[in-house]
Design a protein around this motif. Sequence first.
Motif, PDB file in Angstrom:
ATOM      1  N   LEU A  96      -1.864   9.028  -0.746  1.00 53.51           N
ATOM      2  CA  LEU A  96      -1.098   8.434   0.346  1.00 53.51           C
ATOM      3  C   LEU A  96      -1.870   7.320   1.029  1.00 53.51           C
ATOM      4  N   GLN A  97      -3.167   7.497   1.149  1.00 48.51           N
ATOM      5  CA  GLN A  97      -3.992   6.443   1.748  1.00 48.51           C
ATOM      6  C   GLN A  97      -3.998   5.191   0.874  1.00 48.51           C
ATOM      7  N   ARG A  98      -4.068   5.397  -0.426  1.00 48.81           N
ATOM      8  CA  ARG A  98      -4.038   4.257  -1.351  1.00 48.81           C
ATOM      9  C   ARG A  98      -2.672   3.580  -1.323  1.00 48.81           C
ATOM     10  N   LEU A  99      -1.618   4.373  -1.295  1.00 48.06           N
ATOM     11  CA  LEU A  99      -0.265   3.822  -1.249  1.00 48.06           C
ATOM     12  C   LEU A  99      -0.023   3.070   0.055  1.00 48.06           C
ATOM     13  N   ASN A 100      -0.655   3.515   1.112  1.00 48.99           N
ATOM     14  CA  ASN A 100      -0.568   2.812   2.387  1.00 48.99           C
ATOM     15  C   ASN A 100      -1.234   1.438   2.275  1.00 48.99           C
ATOM     16  N   THR A 101      -2.407   1.402   1.658  1.00 51.91           N
ATOM     17  CA  THR A 101      -3.121   0.143   1.477  1.00 51.91           C
ATOM     18  C   THR A 101      -2.299  -0.848   0.661  1.00 51.91           C
ATOM     19  N   GLU A 102      -1.536  -0.337  -0.315  1.00 54.29           N
ATOM     20  CA  GLU A 102      -0.762  -1.192  -1.207  1.00 54.29           C
ATOM     21  C   GLU A 102       0.633  -1.506  -0.675  1.00 54.29           C
ATOM     22  N   GLY A 103       0.982  -0.935   0.488  1.00 57.86           N
ATOM     23  CA  GLY A 103       2.258  -1.271   1.103  1.00 57.86           C
ATOM     24  C   GLY A 103       3.445  -0.412   0.711  1.00 57.86           C
ATOM     25  N   TRP A 104       3.199   0.690   0.018  1.00 58.92           N
ATOM     26  CA  TRP A 104       4.290   1.577  -0.374  1.00 58.92           C
ATOM     27  C   TRP A 104       4.564   2.649   0.679  1.00 58.92           C
ATOM     28  N   VAL A 105       3.553   2.963   1.467  1.00 56.47           N
ATOM     29  CA  VAL A 105       3.627   4.044   2.450  1.00 56.47           C
ATOM     30  C   VAL A 105       3.094   3.538   3.785  1.00 56.47           C
ATOM     31  N   GLN A 152       2.092  10.974  13.664  1.00 51.00           N
ATOM     32  CA  GLN A 152       3.393  11.247  13.046  1.00 51.00           C
ATOM     33  C   GLN A 152       3.279  11.593  11.564  1.00 51.00           C
ATOM     34  N   GLY A 153       2.346  10.942  10.869  1.00 54.12           N
ATOM     35  CA  GLY A 153       2.181  11.233   9.455  1.00 54.12           C
ATOM     36  C   GLY A 153       2.528  10.058   8.566  1.00 54.12           C
ATOM     37  N   ALA A 154       2.847  10.372   7.322  1.00 51.54           N
ATOM     38  CA  ALA A 154       3.130   9.348   6.324  1.00 51.54           C
ATOM     39  C   ALA A 154       4.629   9.214   6.086  1.00 51.54           C
ATOM     40  N   PHE A 155       5.073   7.988   5.889  1.00 51.91           N
ATOM     41  CA  PHE A 155       6.485   7.705   5.636  1.00 51.91           C
ATOM     42  C   PHE A 155       6.587   6.654   4.526  1.00 51.91           C
ATOM     43  N   VAL A 156       7.596   6.783   3.694  1.00 50.83           N
ATOM     44  CA  VAL A 156       7.842   5.764   2.682  1.00 50.83           C
ATOM     45  C   VAL A 156       8.165   4.456   3.413  1.00 50.83           C
ATOM     46  N   HIS A 157       7.516   3.400   2.993  1.00 50.41           N
ATOM     47  CA  HIS A 157       7.721   2.099   3.630  1.00 50.41           C
ATOM     48  C   HIS A 157       9.169   1.642   3.465  1.00 50.41           C
ATOM     49  N   GLU A 158       9.699   1.007   4.486  1.00 50.46           N
ATOM     50  CA  GLU A 158      11.033   0.411   4.413  1.00 50.46           C
ATOM     51  C   GLU A 158      10.871  -1.102   4.275  1.00 50.46           C
ATOM     52  N   PRO A 159      11.172  -1.650   3.091  1.00 49.85           N
ATOM     53  CA  PRO A 159      10.968  -3.085   2.869  1.00 49.85           C
ATOM     54  C   PRO A 159      11.789  -3.934   3.842  1.00 49.85           C
ATOM     55  N   THR A 160      11.188  -4.969   4.360  1.00 50.05           N
ATOM     56  CA  THR A 160      11.920  -5.892   5.224  1.00 50.05           C
ATOM     57  C   THR A 160      12.663  -6.907   4.350  1.00 50.05           C
ATOM     58  N   GLU A 161      13.622  -7.593   4.939  1.00 49.27           N
ATOM     59  CA  GLU A 161      14.360  -8.615   4.201  1.00 49.27           C
ATOM     60  C   GLU A 161      13.414  -9.723   3.733  1.00 49.27           C
ATOM     61  N   GLU A 162      12.444 -10.069   4.565  1.00 44.87           N
ATOM     62  CA  GLU A 162      11.500 -11.128   4.204  1.00 44.87           C
ATOM     63  C   GLU A 162      10.627 -10.711   3.028  1.00 44.87           C
ATOM     64  N   ARG A 207      -3.498  10.581 -11.277  1.00 48.87           N
ATOM     65  CA  ARG A 207      -2.206  11.099 -11.726  1.00 48.87           C
ATOM     66  C   ARG A 207      -1.303  11.438 -10.547  1.00 48.87           C
ATOM     67  N   VAL A 208      -1.877  11.931  -9.467  1.00 54.72           N
ATOM     68  CA  VAL A 208      -1.093  12.195  -8.259  1.00 54.72           C
ATOM     69  C   VAL A 208      -0.571  10.870  -7.692  1.00 54.72           C
ATOM     70  N   TYR A 209      -1.456   9.877  -7.660  1.00 51.58           N
ATOM     71  CA  TYR A 209      -1.053   8.551  -7.187  1.00 51.58           C
ATOM     72  C   TYR A 209       0.103   8.006  -8.009  1.00 51.58           C
ATOM     73  N   GLU A 210      -0.019   8.060  -9.334  1.00 51.20           N
ATOM     74  CA  GLU A 210       1.026   7.536 -10.217  1.00 51.20           C
ATOM     75  C   GLU A 210       2.338   8.302 -10.039  1.00 51.20           C
ATOM     76  N   ALA A 211       2.240   9.617  -9.879  1.00 46.91           N
ATOM     77  CA  ALA A 211       3.452  10.419  -9.707  1.00 46.91           C
ATOM     78  C   ALA A 211       4.177  10.049  -8.424  1.00 46.91           C
ATOM     79  N   LEU A 212       3.436   9.912  -7.332  1.00 47.51           N
ATOM     80  CA  LEU A 212       4.061   9.560  -6.054  1.00 47.51           C
ATOM     81  C   LEU A 212       4.605   8.136  -6.079  1.00 47.51           C
ATOM     82  N   LEU A 213       3.872   7.227  -6.715  1.00 49.93           N
ATOM     83  CA  LEU A 213       4.333   5.844  -6.803  1.00 49.93           C
ATOM     84  C   LEU A 213       5.652   5.758  -7.575  1.00 49.93           C
TER      85      LEU A 213
END
Length: 225
Positions: A63-72, A78-88, A23-29
């Motif tokens: 956050l670790q799971r979101l990192n694996t999936e490319g969201w974080v 430095q810590g965790a940051f929301v991923h910034e999608p590239t143009e590609e 539920r924490v994962y889903e909320a953050l996603l």
Amino acid sequence: MVSTGLPQGAVPKLERPGPLRERVYEALLELIATRVLQPGQHLVESELAGHLGVSRQPVREALQRLNTEGWVDLRPAQGAFVHEPTEEEADQLLSVRTLLEAEAARLAAADSGPAGIAALEELCAEGEQAFAEDDEDLAVATDAAFHAKVMELAGNVVLAELAGQVDRRVRWYCTPVVRRRGTRSWIEHRSLIAAISARDEQRATEIMRAHTEHTRRTYHQRDER
């Protein structure tokens, strides 16, 4: 460095009992996909835990799971940051979306009844109203619901599963271009409904392909003046 900084009351406390980690994962996603948490934003475990009313451990695991999936992005020291999608990344995803959505439109045109057409018309009207009232969040949600309904009417389970895998990322990428697409997007939706209603598979395919390609191009042009 910008910290989590969620608006007061933006995130409800998670109720217990239940699969808290999930539920924490889903909320953050969902917060990331809807851009409540912005690309590049610093995610502080203690702040997120406070907003969600949980301990830091399930937040860290999420956050670790979101990192694996490319969201974080997890950056050493430095810590965790929301991923910034590239143009590609965006181009590849939106190109795949075009293929999936075009086939869904063709299948929907082949076998949609009055109830399905009526549902599409209702969603289109809701989206037009949301845009007219400058309700960007509702417009994005309604657009997603419209495309999901077309996918449902296609009646292909495998196609729907594949589309579901990219749906949240599509919303993530497309939210910034909703205003720029404006009424044109809903005009295209109306044309698609007409083609599906007429059972014109070729026309429905062409309209959906052009529609999703317009969105892809608008995404890449979003910062142009």
